[in-house]
Design a protein around this motif. Sequence first.
Motif, mmCIF file in Angstrom:
data_model
loop_
_atom_site.group_PDB
_atom_site.id
_atom_site.type_symbol
_atom_site.label_atom_id
_atom_site.label_comp_id
_atom_site.label_asym_id
_atom_site.label_seq_id
_atom_site.Cartn_x
_atom_site.Cartn_y
_atom_site.Cartn_z
ATOM 1 N N LYS A 2 -4.497 -18.261 -12.373
ATOM 2 C CA LYS A 2 -4.741 -16.882 -11.957
ATOM 3 C C LYS A 2 -4.546 -16.759 -10.449
ATOM 4 N N HIS A 3 -3.656 -15.821 -10.034
ATOM 5 C CA HIS A 3 -3.428 -15.598 -8.613
ATOM 6 C C HIS A 3 -2.837 -14.206 -8.414
ATOM 7 N N THR A 4 -2.784 -13.761 -7.179
ATOM 8 C CA THR A 4 -2.223 -12.455 -6.839
ATOM 9 C C THR A 4 -0.854 -12.641 -6.202
ATOM 10 N N ASP A 5 0.114 -11.844 -6.630
ATOM 11 C CA ASP A 5 1.452 -11.925 -6.064
ATOM 12 C C ASP A 5 1.433 -11.562 -4.583
ATOM 13 N N VAL A 6 2.259 -12.248 -3.808
ATOM 14 C CA VAL A 6 2.392 -11.934 -2.386
ATOM 15 C C VAL A 6 2.764 -10.470 -2.183
ATOM 16 N N LYS A 7 3.670 -9.974 -2.997
ATOM 17 C CA LYS A 7 4.094 -8.576 -2.866
ATOM 18 C C LYS A 7 2.914 -7.625 -2.980
ATOM 19 N N GLU A 8 2.014 -7.884 -3.914
ATOM 20 C CA GLU A 8 0.858 -7.006 -4.106
ATOM 21 C C GLU A 8 -0.063 -7.024 -2.888
ATOM 22 N N ILE A 9 -0.209 -8.175 -2.288
ATOM 23 C CA ILE A 9 -1.070 -8.276 -1.099
ATOM 24 C C ILE A 9 -0.448 -7.524 0.069
ATOM 25 N N LEU A 10 0.855 -7.661 0.248
ATOM 26 C CA LEU A 10 1.523 -7.010 1.377
ATOM 27 C C LEU A 10 1.552 -5.495 1.244
ATOM 28 N N LEU A 11 1.570 -4.986 0.014
ATOM 29 C CA LEU A 11 1.723 -3.544 -0.203
ATOM 30 C C LEU A 11 0.425 -2.831 -0.523
ATOM 31 N N ASN A 12 -0.658 -3.565 -0.609
ATOM 32 C CA ASN A 12 -1.918 -2.955 -1.068
ATOM 33 C C ASN A 12 -3.010 -3.105 -0.017
ATOM 34 N N PRO A 13 -3.126 -2.141 0.913
ATOM 35 C CA PRO A 13 -4.141 -2.254 1.969
ATOM 36 C C PRO A 13 -5.577 -2.223 1.448
ATOM 37 N N SER A 14 -5.769 -1.768 0.204
ATOM 38 C CA SER A 14 -7.128 -1.741 -0.352
ATOM 39 C C SER A 14 -7.673 -3.149 -0.572
ATOM 40 N N LEU A 15 -6.796 -4.166 -0.513
ATOM 41 C CA LEU A 15 -7.252 -5.547 -0.681
ATOM 42 C C LEU A 15 -7.871 -6.117 0.583
ATOM 43 N N ILE A 16 -7.700 -5.410 1.719
ATOM 44 C CA ILE A 16 -8.275 -5.903 2.977
ATOM 45 C C ILE A 16 -9.787 -6.048 2.827
#
Length: 457
Positions: A2-16
């Motif tokens: 289980k992991h989060t794609d790099v693309k999702e982290i770069l495009l999703n500021p709500s993950l900050i």
Amino acid sequence: MKHTDVKEILLNPSLIGTDVTVCGWIRTSRDSKNMAFIELNDGTSLKHLQIVIDKSNFSDISDYMPGGTALKVIGTVVEGAVNNAVEVNAKEISVLGACPGDYPLQKKRCSLEFLRTIPHLRVRTNTFNAVLRVRSVAAAAIHRYFQSNNFVYINTPLLTASDCEGAGEVFKVTTIGYSDKYKSEEEYYADDFFGKKAGLSVSGQLEGEVAAMGLGKIYTFGPSFRAEKSNTQRHVAEFWHVEPEIAFAELDDVIEVAQSMIKYVISDVMEKCPQELDFFEKFMQKGLRNKLQNIIDNDFEVLDYTKAIELLQNADVKFQYPVEWGCDLQTEHERYITEKIFNKPVFVTNYPKEIKSFYMKQNPDGKTVAATDLLVPGVGEIIGGSQREEDLGKLLSAMEERGMSLSEYSDYIDLRKFGSVPHGGFGLGFERIIMYMTGIENIRDVQLYPRTVGNIR
């Protein structure tokens, strides 16, 4: 895992502010006294994710730094220092796959020629990350275009007894291999798997016409194989082929579909691959975006072959290959027409029948056929198409003139006997449009594993 794609982290500021698990390969790393930084890429984005390591939280980071190493990182997403970027402050790091010092991608930029020697690793470079992503988006766009316009997707055979006369040299398929026990070729093939000569398909067109005569509008999208011993920048032995066939259609209809499809695919890539196009504009071809936008904004030129020959003969250029009516246009001629005369894609139509295939519609002048090639700046031909000859008598005459065996094309001939209709289609070399959209000049650099004469791995 289980992991989060790099693309999702770069495009999703709500993950900050949240903790994530991310996996990827190290593209670059740098070490300083108290901190270390890793550029991690998992293939989901052209842009890398920066991993920040506070060395006081780790006893030894040496295993985490070599380029090419595969890592699993758990950490907190935070705002980056520049350009509204985000990065991850590492809490835990695990090595998934160590990478020794002889990893060949140590330089920031390797030549495309060198990368061809390591096709299994070049996918980890920015260039091939971008190329293969554009290729994926373009393939999806092609399917979407045809599906939304009532075309049916057909899978035509890769093993065939037909050579689609004039389409290219055929790779022979046999289960026997070399043998000196047969007295003739006929005896050899009679003993082979299919009981007759077979090969890899050079085109799905003939079978596509069969499908179109019942389904109206169809398209194929799959590999084709041609055994020419050619080492040009535009030729490979295995390539992907888009081939629509359209019932109740004439040449103008074929041209309309081809232009509409090209515009659709380019528009979709421009919308969905902005970072990739920025990369290609910077490193492959200046003015790439303007070139592509020009395609979308303007109608393509339609130029009669006879007029094209006249323009070339009047050109103030000494061509390597002489130009005269009846010659097949060479790449230098195609590029002069598209780049110097019109500066946009050009459909050249109505070629001499002697240089085109037997199945093309014969024009009333008795000299030409209702064929078209789409030529584009920087590449040359990317589409070849025609209205097909629906008249049984004319088709048989063309086949007999070429000494073709009518029995081998009985299915194709039957289509003209039982409810024949005007119809046409074209073939798009998929790699060639990828070359056009990326500015990459060699077809070997838009495939995962290019197959060329003397080269297979």
